[in-house]
Scaffold this active site. Structure first.
Site, short mmCIF file in Angstrom:
data_model
loop_
_atom_site.label_atom_id
_atom_site.label_comp_id
_atom_site.label_asym_id
_atom_site.label_seq_id
_atom_site.Cartn_x
_atom_site.Cartn_y
_atom_site.Cartn_z
N ASN A 136 -1.15 25.80 6.46
CA ASN A 136 -1.47 24.58 7.20
C ASN A 136 -2.74 24.82 8.02
O ASN A 136 -2.69 25.32 9.13
CB ASN A 136 -0.27 24.21 8.08
CG ASN A 136 -0.54 22.97 8.92
OD1 ASN A 136 -1.66 22.49 8.99
ND2 ASN A 136 0.51 22.45 9.55
N CYS A 139 -3.42 20.72 10.86
CA CYS A 139 -2.88 19.98 12.00
C CYS A 139 -3.97 19.78 13.05
O CYS A 139 -4.53 20.75 13.57
CB CYS A 139 -1.70 20.74 12.60
SG CYS A 139 -0.97 19.85 13.99
N THR A 205 -3.63 15.15 8.47
CA THR A 205 -3.89 13.91 9.21
C THR A 205 -5.28 13.89 9.84
O THR A 205 -5.91 14.92 10.04
CB THR A 205 -2.83 13.72 10.31
OG1 THR A 205 -2.82 14.90 11.11
CG2 THR A 205 -1.46 13.50 9.70
N CYS A 347 -6.62 -21.73 -7.76
CA CYS A 347 -7.18 -21.90 -6.41
C CYS A 347 -6.31 -22.82 -5.56
O CYS A 347 -5.90 -23.89 -6.01
CB CYS A 347 -8.58 -22.49 -6.53
SG CYS A 347 -9.30 -22.94 -4.95
N CYS A 353 -13.01 -17.89 0.57
CA CYS A 353 -14.13 -17.36 -0.21
C CYS A 353 -15.44 -18.00 0.27
O CYS A 353 -16.45 -17.34 0.44
CB CYS A 353 -13.92 -17.61 -1.69
SG CYS A 353 -13.63 -19.34 -2.09
C1 LIG Z 1 5.14 13.30 12.23
C2 LIG Z 1 4.30 14.14 11.34
C3 LIG Z 1 4.36 15.50 11.42
C4 LIG Z 1 3.61 16.27 10.58
N1 LIG Z 1 3.74 17.61 10.63
C5 LIG Z 1 3.06 18.38 9.74
C6 LIG Z 1 3.28 19.77 9.69
O1 LIG Z 1 4.06 20.32 10.43
N2 LIG Z 1 2.58 20.49 8.80
C7 LIG Z 1 1.69 19.92 7.93
O2 LIG Z 1 1.10 20.62 7.11
N3 LIG Z 1 1.48 18.60 7.96
C8 LIG Z 1 2.15 17.81 8.83
N4 LIG Z 1 1.97 16.47 8.80
C9 LIG Z 1 1.02 15.88 7.85
C10 LIG Z 1 1.69 15.40 6.57
O3 LIG Z 1 2.27 16.48 5.89
C11 LIG Z 1 0.71 14.72 5.61
O4 LIG Z 1 -0.33 15.60 5.29
C12 LIG Z 1 0.08 13.50 6.20
O5 LIG Z 1 1.02 12.79 6.98
C13 LIG Z 1 -0.52 12.56 5.15
O6 LIG Z 1 0.44 12.05 4.26
P1 LIG Z 1 1.12 10.60 4.40
O7 LIG Z 1 0.04 9.60 4.47
O8 LIG Z 1 2.02 10.48 3.21
O9 LIG Z 1 1.91 10.64 5.67
C14 LIG Z 1 2.73 15.68 9.65
C15 LIG Z 1 2.66 14.30 9.58
C16 LIG Z 1 3.46 13.52 10.40
C17 LIG Z 1 3.41 12.02 10.30
S1 SF4 Z 2 -10.35 -17.90 -1.52
FE1 SF4 Z 2 -11.49 -19.47 -2.59
S2 SF4 Z 2 -10.86 -19.28 -4.72
FE2 SF4 Z 2 -9.34 -18.16 -3.51
S3 SF4 Z 2 -7.75 -19.70 -3.15
FE3 SF4 Z 2 -9.12 -19.76 -1.39
S4 SF4 Z 2 -10.57 -21.38 -1.91
FE4 SF4 Z 2 -9.55 -20.82 -3.80
#
Ligand SMILES: Cc1cc2nc3c(=O)[nH]c(=O)nc-3n(C[C@H](O)[C@H](O)[C@H](O)COP(=O)(O)O)c2cc1C
Ligand code: SF4
Ligand SMILES: Cc1cc2nc3c(=O)[nH]c(=O)nc-3n(C[C@H](O)[C@H](O)[C@H](O)COP(=O)(O)OP(=O)(O)OC[C@H]3O[C@@H](n4cnc5c(N)ncnc54)[C@H](O)[C@@H]3O)c2cc1C
Ligand code: SF4
Ligand code: SF4
Lengths: 434, 434
Positions: A136, A139, A205, A347, A353
């Site tokens: 790791n 972090c 993260t 539409c 748009c």
């Molecule tokens: C609450 C939390 C704790 C985490 N603790 C760790 C950790 O201890 N070790 C680690 O390598 N990554 C940790 N991560 C990172 C996750 O493993 C992962 O890389 C990251 O959340 C991205 O994946 P996701 O978008 O699926 O959450 C943690 C993430 C979260 C949300």
């Molecule tokens: S964004 Fe434009 S094309 Fe899409 S539903 Fe609305 S008016 Fe119609």
């Protein structure tokens, strides 16, 4: 049904869906539930060195960015590595691996940047018969203040050094988990490769402040009135993670190294996307934390349905499949042109748009035609930017259609040839056309 | 024939807890409002706004709700429609804003604009803050006849523009049909009176109750004592069905019955009730008769159901309360015995040579109201029996303006009366500043 089994860095699992090292893999109880639900593997919540474990705050450690209907689109945490005793974790790991031989069990590690510390813990992990270790180096909060986690991951020389120690002192496959909090992800990836890593996993993260409490004037999550930056993950980080995965997959030095794709994986489709960009499997944290372990059922059935439909018999058939089509901007074909096309039957006349194009793009969509509310593309103005299609609330109502012949906007011939920026007359550094 | 239930017994008080005081459109919870608000696409030149007679900026106020800015949302609403709170409850939204919502096209399920409007205006009334005040005094005076939606909206706008307003109201309370006509279940919780208080809270408006044009004051007097006059007198007369037997005891006009219920005046209800008509009044009287104890209530309309002025939604409200709706029957005669109604005889509208007799001990006439020009307005040019006005709501007499139900060309809706009052106020302002 398609065969979902994968072998990643020598580690076998019945499917490519692993849980990332995080709360869902914090202890035997969770991991067993995850295996029961069908997860192919887990990376155990990061272990630290022996001795008194780290402590977490007792205030809130998570925060969320919500989309419509309070759907969690981004997630932030200030949690540290495991706060349970090392011995207890190791015992549980050993027992779980014994009971669940067909599943992957990788142990995430983070100890101080000293060879002896790594040597000691590797030996202990090896005794559990776990399938491998993940370092790791990612972090971004708390642990980094103590010279670990992303503090290591941000210095390629350290990444290389620690990886080398681990390869020296262990027989196990070593996966190096990278931090995205760095300007060029290829540098630490190359360092890991030089150090002998069997694989890299990413992303951990991203440094983040999830929100500000405008009444209390603190950031969230707040611990007794004070907050600190956390690590950001969830669906919102997926595009960032996929780019980093692709960069490593495409890089001359790191090409071919197994990559475990992490960051925002929520559905089978997310997983398939990561894998076509070169990931050999995926890891999931936030989606499991938001919806529980059973989401893996959707992932498994979705991926195999898709593979069946495409005639893929194994995951190897499509891993890295999109990589040949990822290139640099300078090689994009400037003779290719598209125009937005609105399917008037679909539409619903919301006008989004029009106003998007009118206010911020190229004034290429009408709001009125013959005195009636009607949205039509003006080909003479449309640059094919895709903004309208991005903002249209109806799926496939606006599509971008390639044109051949004269582009009514530029008067140039398009759609029949290939030429890119490297030879473009406006490019001061152009090469002579070959 | 026994006429049980005819007298005594059922005299609902219309107070909280009585059967007619249920809330037809129960308020959204904060969570529901948030989820619903997030369904809005924030349309450009939004069709819902175009469909709203007062042109409320609907996407803006819904967006404000979605960001937790309910008071800002309320201001957006009231800036265009000072009776936004009642309109949220009484507007036939399924024929106005919600009918135009683009979500209808996509999924047959509009954003519930009315309920969101109620959510925002409720928040403002609960908060209690006054958003408006009188403008810099112009020294001009305006007389308004009628404290209904048209008169109050006109008076409010004029006060904000700095003119001194005096409203002459024939009844003991302000609010017009909001107070005396709208069904109790659309105005639960005393909202009509709360709204009147809020409107008058702007300042600069004096209301003289129990003062009738044509009885206590004359148009000439108003014209001589004020710089301009606005007539918002509504419709004083009740149309007759024009068949024999209308004079029998037990034959009543629907509007009077509804007014009695709203004011808590004893209003005897029959056992078998026939309502003649096809509009909102017919629905309201039928539903309330049913709720206050009538065993059997039938609305009889002469045309096809699709031609009824009551919307499909209103008809559903009636049917769900066990009210029968019979169509294609023309009233021929009301049959009585001993001076009391016994039954109503109908001819088939398709011309077949039969009659249909429906027994009844109470009959409500709900075939429309009419303008009584005799109420002091005989000097004005009429159009189709109502006061002729131009686009700025000016009548044939200089300095005299009119709007709401008493003016020709309107829609006979609360919201339309509010818009008339608003337009007239701007015209009066220009007239006074000319
Ligand atoms: C609450 C939390 C704790 C985490 N603790 C760790 C950790 O201890 N070790 C680690 O390598 N990554 C940790 N991560 C990172 C996750 O493993 C992962 O890389 C990251 O959340 C991205 O994946 P996701 O978008 O699926 O959450 C943690 C993430 C979260 C949300
Ligand atoms: S964004 Fe434009 S094309 Fe899409 S539903 Fe609305 S008016 Fe119609
Ligand atoms: C039973 C019933 C149900 C209805 N339901 C709905 C509904 O659900 N939704 C909807 O949008 N609309 C509904 N309407 C219509 C709506 O109530 C009217 O369109 C609206 O109230 C018109 O407003 P106004 O200001 O023009 O007139 P009114 O509301 O009629 O107000 C006129 C005011 O002038 C006063 N007045 C009259 N003559 C004199 C005089 N000579 N001197 C002094 N004062 C006088 C009256 O006492 C009254 O206060 C309903 C109407 C009825 C009768
Ligand atoms: S998720 Fe569980 S532990 Fe966390 S705050 Fe809620 S109840 Fe407590
Ligand atoms: S039409 Fe519907 S979706 Fe569009 S702005 Fe109005 S309420 Fe929102």
């Amino acid at each position: 049904m398609a065969d979902l089994t994968t072998t990643f860095a020598g580690i076998k699992s019945p499917n490519p869906f692993w849980l990332a090292s995080a709360p869902p893999t914090d202890k035997a109880y969770n991991v067993i539930r995850a295996y029961q639900a069908g997860w192919g593997g887990v990376v155990w919540k990061t272990l630290g060195e022996a001795g008194p474990p780290v402590v977490n705050v007792n205030g809130p450690r998570y925060g969320a960015l919500h989309g419509a209907d309070r759907r969690v689109i981004g997630f932030n945490n200030i949690e540290l590595i495991t706060d349970r005793p090392l011995e207890l974790n190791l015992q549980e790991i050993k027992q779980v691996k014994r009971d669940w031989k067909d599943r992957a069990l990788v142990v995430s590690l983070m100890v101080p940047c000293e060879e002896e510390a790594w040597k000691a813990i590797l030996k202990q992990v090896e005794e559990t018969e776990a399938d491998g270790v993940e370092l790791n180096f990612g972090c971004p909060h708390g642990m980094s203040e103590r010279g670990m986690g992303s503090a290591v991951g941000q210095v390629p020389d350290y990444v290389e050094m620690v990886t080398r120690w681990c390869k020296q002192h262990s027989r196990m496959p070593v996966i190096v988990k990278l931090t995205p909090n760095i300007s060029d992800i290829r540098a630490p990836a190359r360092a890991a490769k030089r150090g002998g890593a069997d694989a890299v996993s990413l992303i951990n993260t991203i440094n983040s402040i999830i929100g500000v409490d405008l009444d209390a004037m603190t950031i969230a999550p707040s611990t007794d009135g004070k907050g600190t930056h956390g690590g950001y993950c969830g669906p919102a980080v997926k595009p960032i993670a996929m780019n980093m995965v692709a960069e490593i997959a495409r890089d001359a030095e790191t090409r071919g190294i197994p990559i475990s794709g992490i960051g925002g994986v929520t559905t089978w489709r997310d997983a398939a996307e990561f894998m076509t960009l070169g990931a050999g499997n995926v890891q999931v944290c936030t989606a499991a934390m938001v919806y529980g372990f059973r989401i893996v059922e959707e992932m498994i059935t979705g991926l195999s349905e898709w593979m069946d439909g495409k005639g893929h018999t194994s995951t190897a058939d499509f891993i890295g499949g999109a990589i040949p089509n990822v290139t640099d901007w300078q090689y994009l074909n400037l003779d290719y042109a598209v125009k937005a096309r609105i399917d008037q039957d679909k539409c619903i006349s919301c006008g989004r748009c029009h106003i998007a194009c009118e206010d911020t793009s190229h004034q290429a969509i009408t709001a009125m035609v013959d005195g009636k509310r009607r949205f039509e593309v003006i080909d003479e103005e449309c640059v094919g930017c895709n903004l309208c299609a991005s903002v249209c609330p109806v799926e496939d109502c606006i599509t971008m259609e390639p044109i051949t012949g004269l582009d009514p906007r530029t008067g140039r011939e398009v759609g029949r040839s290939y030429s890119n920026w490297t030879t473009h007359p406006n490019n001061p550094n152009r090469k002579a056309a070959e | 024939m026994a006429l049980a239930g005819q007298v005594g017994g059922n005299c609902p008080k219309g107070a909280n807890g009585s059967p007619i005081e249920f809330d037809l459109h129960a308020p959204l919870t904060g969570h529901q409002a948030r989820v619903e608000a997030e369904r809005c696409y924030y349309c450009y030149d939004a069709p819902c706004t175009t469909a709203c007679p007062t042109s409320i900026d609907i996407p803006l106020f819904i967006r404000q709700i979605s960001t937790g800015n309910e008071l800002g949302a309320a201001k957006t609403i009231l800036d265009s429609n000072i009776m936004g709170a009642m309109c949220a409850r009484v507007c036939p939204t399924e024929q106005l804003c919600e009918q135009a919502c683009v979500r209808n096209t996509a999924e047959d399920k509009p954003v519930t604009i009315g309920l969101l409007q109620r959510h925002a205006t409720d928040a403002l009334f609960d908060d209690g803050r006054q958003l408006y005040g009188v403008g810099a005094p112009t020294g001009k005076t305006v007389a308004i006849v009628g404290a209904g939606p048209a008169g109050l909206a006109c008076g409010h706008a004029l006060a904000r523009l700095g003119h001194a307003v005096t409203i002459f109201e024939g009844r003991a309370k302000s609010g017009g049909l909001n107070e005396y006509g709208i069904a109790a279940y659309k105005a639960a919780g005393g909202i009509a009176a709360r709204e009147v208080d809020y409107i008058l809270g702007v300042g600069g408006i004096e209301v003289k109750h129990d003062t009738r044009l044509g009885r206590d004051i004359s148009l000439d007097l108003l014209r001589s004592q004020f710089d301009a006059v606005f007539l918002g007198m509504g419709l004083g007369g009740v149309n007759a069905v024009g068949i024999p037997g209308e004079g029998l005891a037990g034959v009543e006009d629907a509007v009077g019955f509804i007014a009695a219920l709203r004011q808590g005046v004893p209003a005897p209800v029959g056992r078998r009730v026939v309502v003649i008509g096809g509009g909102m009044t017919a629905i309201d009287v039928a539903v309330q008769a049913r709720l206050t104890g009538a065993e059997d209530v039938t609305i009889v309309y002469r045309g096809a159901e699709s031609a009824m002025k009551a919307s499909p939604y209103e008809r559903e409200v009636a049917r769900s309360r066990d009210v029968r709706i019979k169509t294609g029957l023309r009233p021929k005669a009301i049959v009585g015995e001993g001076g009391r109604v016994m039954a109503v005889e109908f001819a088939y509208a398709d011309g077949r040579d039969e009659t249909c007799v429906i027994p009844a001990d109470q009959v409500f006439k709900a075939v429309g109201q009419s303008f009584l020009a005799g109420d002091g307005a005989s000097a004005l040019a009429l159009d189709g029996g109502r006061i002729a006005v131009d686009a700025g709501r000016a009548t044939s007499l200089p300095g005299v303006f009119a709007g709401g139900d008493c003016a020709a060309g309107g829609q006979d809706l609360t919201v339309a009366a509010v818009e008339d009052g608003k337009i007239a106020a701007l015209s009066i302002d220009s007239y006074l500043r000319a």
